[in-house]
Design a protein around this motif. Structure first.
Motif, PDB file in Angstrom:
ATOM      1  N   ALA A   1       0.824  -1.222   0.000  1.00  3.99           N
ATOM      2  CA  ALA A   1       0.000   0.000   0.000  1.00  3.99           C
ATOM      3  C   ALA A   1       0.849   1.260   0.000  1.00  3.99           C
ATOM      4  O   ALA A   1       0.396   2.325  -0.437  1.00  3.99           O
ATOM      5  N   SER A   2       2.077   1.150   0.473  1.00  3.32           N
ATOM      6  CA  SER A   2       2.947   2.318   0.529  1.00  3.32           C
ATOM      7  C   SER A   2       3.824   2.461  -0.706  1.00  3.32           C
ATOM      8  O   SER A   2       4.595   3.417  -0.820  1.00  3.32           O
ATOM      9  N   CYS A   3       3.729   1.520  -1.639  1.00  5.97           N
ATOM     10  CA  CYS A   3       4.608   1.508  -2.804  1.00  5.97           C
ATOM     11  C   CYS A   3       3.998   2.263  -3.985  1.00  5.97           C
ATOM     12  O   CYS A   3       2.784   2.197  -4.211  1.00  5.97           O
ATOM     13  N   GLU A   4       4.837   2.933  -4.750  1.00  2.00           N
ATOM     14  CA  GLU A   4       4.388   3.739  -5.869  1.00  2.00           C
ATOM     15  C   GLU A   4       4.781   3.178  -7.226  1.00  2.00           C
ATOM     16  O   GLU A   4       4.346   3.687  -8.256  1.00  2.00           O
ATOM     17  N   SER A   5       5.607   2.139  -7.269  1.00  2.00           N
ATOM     18  CA  SER A   5       6.070   1.633  -8.562  1.00  2.00           C
ATOM     19  C   SER A   5       4.927   0.957  -9.315  1.00  2.00           C
ATOM     20  O   SER A   5       3.987   0.413  -8.718  1.00  2.00           O
ATOM     21  N   ALA A   6       5.025   0.960 -10.639  1.00  2.00           N
ATOM     22  CA  ALA A   6       3.983   0.345 -11.464  1.00  2.00           C
ATOM     23  C   ALA A   6       3.873  -1.148 -11.185  1.00  2.00           C
ATOM     24  O   ALA A   6       2.769  -1.703 -11.144  1.00  2.00           O
ATOM     25  N   LEU A   7       5.007  -1.799 -10.973  1.00  4.01           N
ATOM     26  CA  LEU A   7       4.999  -3.238 -10.704  1.00  4.01           C
ATOM     27  C   LEU A   7       4.286  -3.541  -9.389  1.00  4.01           C
ATOM     28  O   LEU A   7       3.495  -4.495  -9.290  1.00  4.01           O
ATOM     29  N   ALA A   8       4.546  -2.719  -8.389  1.00  2.00           N
ATOM     30  CA  ALA A   8       3.898  -2.930  -7.091  1.00  2.00           C
ATOM     31  C   ALA A   8       2.394  -2.702  -7.179  1.00  2.00           C
ATOM     32  O   ALA A   8       1.605  -3.429  -6.565  1.00  2.00           O
ATOM     33  N   LYS A   9       1.986  -1.704  -7.936  1.00  2.00           N
ATOM     34  CA  LYS A   9       0.552  -1.437  -8.071  1.00  2.00           C
ATOM     35  C   LYS A   9      -0.150  -2.572  -8.820  1.00  2.00           C
ATOM     36  O   LYS A   9      -1.283  -2.955  -8.471  1.00  2.00           O
ATOM     37  N   THR A  10       0.507  -3.114  -9.825  1.00  2.00           N
ATOM     38  CA  THR A  10      -0.066  -4.260 -10.542  1.00  2.00           C
ATOM     39  C   THR A  10      -0.177  -5.460  -9.607  1.00  2.00           C
ATOM     40  O   THR A  10      -1.185  -6.181  -9.604  1.00  2.00           O
ATOM     41  N   ALA A  11       0.859  -5.667  -8.817  1.00  2.00           N
ATOM     42  CA  ALA A  11       0.838  -6.773  -7.858  1.00  2.00           C
ATOM     43  C   ALA A  11      -0.295  -6.608  -6.855  1.00  2.00           C
ATOM     44  O   ALA A  11      -0.966  -7.584  -6.475  1.00  2.00           O
ATOM     45  N   THR A  12      -0.537  -5.378  -6.414  1.00  2.00           N
ATOM     46  CA  THR A  12      -1.629  -5.108  -5.475  1.00  2.00           C
ATOM     47  C   THR A  12      -2.974  -5.472  -6.086  1.00  2.00           C
ATOM     48  O   THR A  12      -3.820  -6.113  -5.442  1.00  2.00           O
ATOM     49  N   THR A  13      -3.192  -5.088  -7.325  1.00  2.00           N
ATOM     50  CA  THR A  13      -4.460  -5.380  -8.000  1.00  2.00           C
ATOM     51  C   THR A  13      -4.688  -6.887  -8.108  1.00  2.00           C
ATOM     52  O   THR A  13      -5.782  -7.397  -7.812  1.00  2.00           O
ATOM     53  N   LYS A  14      -3.646  -7.611  -8.523  1.00  2.00           N
ATOM     54  CA  LYS A  14      -3.775  -9.061  -8.689  1.00  2.00           C
ATOM     55  C   LYS A  14      -3.947  -9.774  -7.351  1.00  2.00           C
ATOM     56  O   LYS A  14      -4.764 -10.689  -7.216  1.00  2.00           O
TER      57      LYS A  14
END
Length: 483
Positions: A203-216
């Protein structure tokens, strides 16, 4: 790790600093009533040892339990929190593990301090030194432990860089979106607990990879939820449901159904139930979720359980005491209504809960002519009659909606306490009470025990109906006498 796990080379970067000031804001969890978490917190304090520890298992369980208490609000918890902190400080050994340092950082921030001041541990330095240039974390055992380090960094007032965020994201299973662990080597096991923790960390990450991982990860975790709202596992669904809730909250998902299921797992003593009885670890992990908080944002903010009660309200401590023990639950709108007068049926409910909500064998027929099995508090009134705390009226009625006078209250409490062979003082303790008055013996006993204290003019006002604030005070005094 399994070949289905996402993998990519993470290049070294010139900048080696992990921490930068100004963490990204995390969305707040939905507001929840403090009643359930305060009851859970009270039960938790009953499991605390004299040395401030929990389960006599050293520092780890005490850190977890003390952190859980910060999600509650009742001021009476301060003593238990302080005892936990003192025990933790004594138990810290050097060199400290990175995950232990992370937990201490989270706890210290939840208490409005930092790990150096509270525990003599430079948690920020320990975590910084453990993070490698490729984003991996020395001393971590996988995604679950990584998540704690992320939370510790965030709550130390810093932020996790993209390299480290991406390292956690790449531990996600590419096919399912789950986080988990390897066991045996080379076999990936998707795990709900780990996925919940990873979502809080990401939740604290801003990278595109982290956001994709959050969604999945959010989609996979939500898909595991059962129809009743729980999240299953092989040991305690309470623990897993709590971690899943906290993770999904952090990701912005709706957790209302899970919250309702979790609240239903609270026992009559306030603890969260595992295998039929209140369980320490289940309560520790569930408490923040019950409060609508997570390890990202739980913080100790003592205050009132009810919206219309403040720390300056007369009998505040007694009302909080009654709420924490489930003796009073207040009203559906979150109020307590301290000056409302009490009916006889509600009096039965209070005394029944004060007794620990025991099992009741219901009779084939109601003991009172004006009481039906479908009436509110029927079971509690039956119990009251079975215990001979109430005898009703000569005409066979109970009159459940009649107000309870202060004299009748003294009689109820006298019988509840099972007083035998009490000889009252010949001189009345109150100017408006005669030895010949109804319930004189019971009122005199209550005065001797300090349960009732009368008014400043030395009157008792025996036929005045009892208000809810005063009732909390009476019950507290009887409860303390019992203990």
């Amino acid at each position: 790790m399994s070949t289905t796990l996402q993998r990519s080379a993470i290049g070294l970067v010139a900048a080696t600093a992990l921490l930068i000031s100004g963490s990204p804001a995390v969305a707040a969890a939905p507001q929840a009533s403090p009643l359930a978490p305060n009851r859970a917190a009270h039960w938790l304090t009953t499991q605390q040892g004299e040395d401030g520890s929990y389960q006599a298992s050293g520092m780890d369980a005490t850190v977890d339990a003390t952190l859980a208490l910060t999600a509650a609000t009742t001021p009476a918890l301060q003593e238990s929190i302080d005892a936990g902190v003192a025990h933790i400080k004594k138990s810290v050994t050097q060199p400290i593990k990175v995950t232990d340092a992370a937990k201490l950082a989270v706890l210290a921030d939840a208490l409005g301090s930092d790990a150096q001041k509270l525990f003599g541990v430079d948690a920020a330095a320990t975590m910084t030194e453990a993070v490698n240039r490729d984003g991996s974390i020395d001393g971590s055992t996988g995604a679950f432990a990584d998540a704690w380090v992320f939370l510790g960094i965030e709550r130390s007032g810093n932020s996790v860089n993209d390299i480290t965020c991406n390292h956690l994201a790449l531990q996600q299973d590419a096919t399912t979106g789950a986080f988990g662990y390897e066991w045996p080597e080379g076999t990936f096991n998707p795990d709900l607990d780990t996925t919940g923790m990873a979502l809080m960390a990401l939740a604290s990450c801003e990278s595109a990879l982290a956001k994709t991982a959050t969604t999945k990860a959010s989609a996979w975790l939500a898909a595991q939820q059962k129809d009743d709202g729980s999240f299953p596992n092989d040991y305690s669904p309470v623990n897993t449901t709590a971690l899943a809730m906290m993770g999904l909250d952090a990701a912005g998902a709706d957790t209302g159904k899970a919250g309702a299921w979790l609240a239903a797992q609270q026992g009559t003593d306030g603890g969260l139930v595992y295998d039929g009885e209140s369980n320490l670890l289940a309560t520790v992990q569930a408490l923040p979720a019950l409060a609508g908080k997570s390890y990202l944002d739980t913080e100790w903010k003592p205050g009132a359980t009810f919206t219309d009660v403040t720390t300056t309200t007369m009998f505040f401590d007694e009302i909080e005491w009654a709420a924490a023990r489930g003796i009073t639950t207040g009203w559906d709108d979150g109020t307590y209504r301290p000056l409302d007068q009490i009916n006889r049926d509600a009096m039965a409910a209070f005394l029944y809960r004060l007794a620990g909500s025991p099992e009741v064998t219901l009779p084939k027929a109601s003991p009172f002519t004006d009481l039906k099995p479908t009436d509110l508090y029927y079971k509690e009134i039956v119990w009251l009659a079975q215990q001979k705390i109430t005898t009703g009226y000569d005409d066979g009625t109970f009159r459940p909606l009649d107000k309870v006078g202060r004299d009748a209250t003294a009689a109820f409490l006298f019988r509840y306490a099972k007083v035998i062979d009490h000889t009252p003082a010949k001189t009345s303790p109150f100017i408006d009470l005669l030895p010949s008055d109804m319930f004189y013996k019971e009122i005199a006993w209550a005065a001797e025990k300090g349960i009732v204290k009368g008014w400043p003019d030395k009157s008792f006002k025996p036929v005045t109906p009892v208000a809810r604030d005063a009732m909390a005070a009476f019950l507290h005094r009887v409860g303390e006498m019992d203990s």
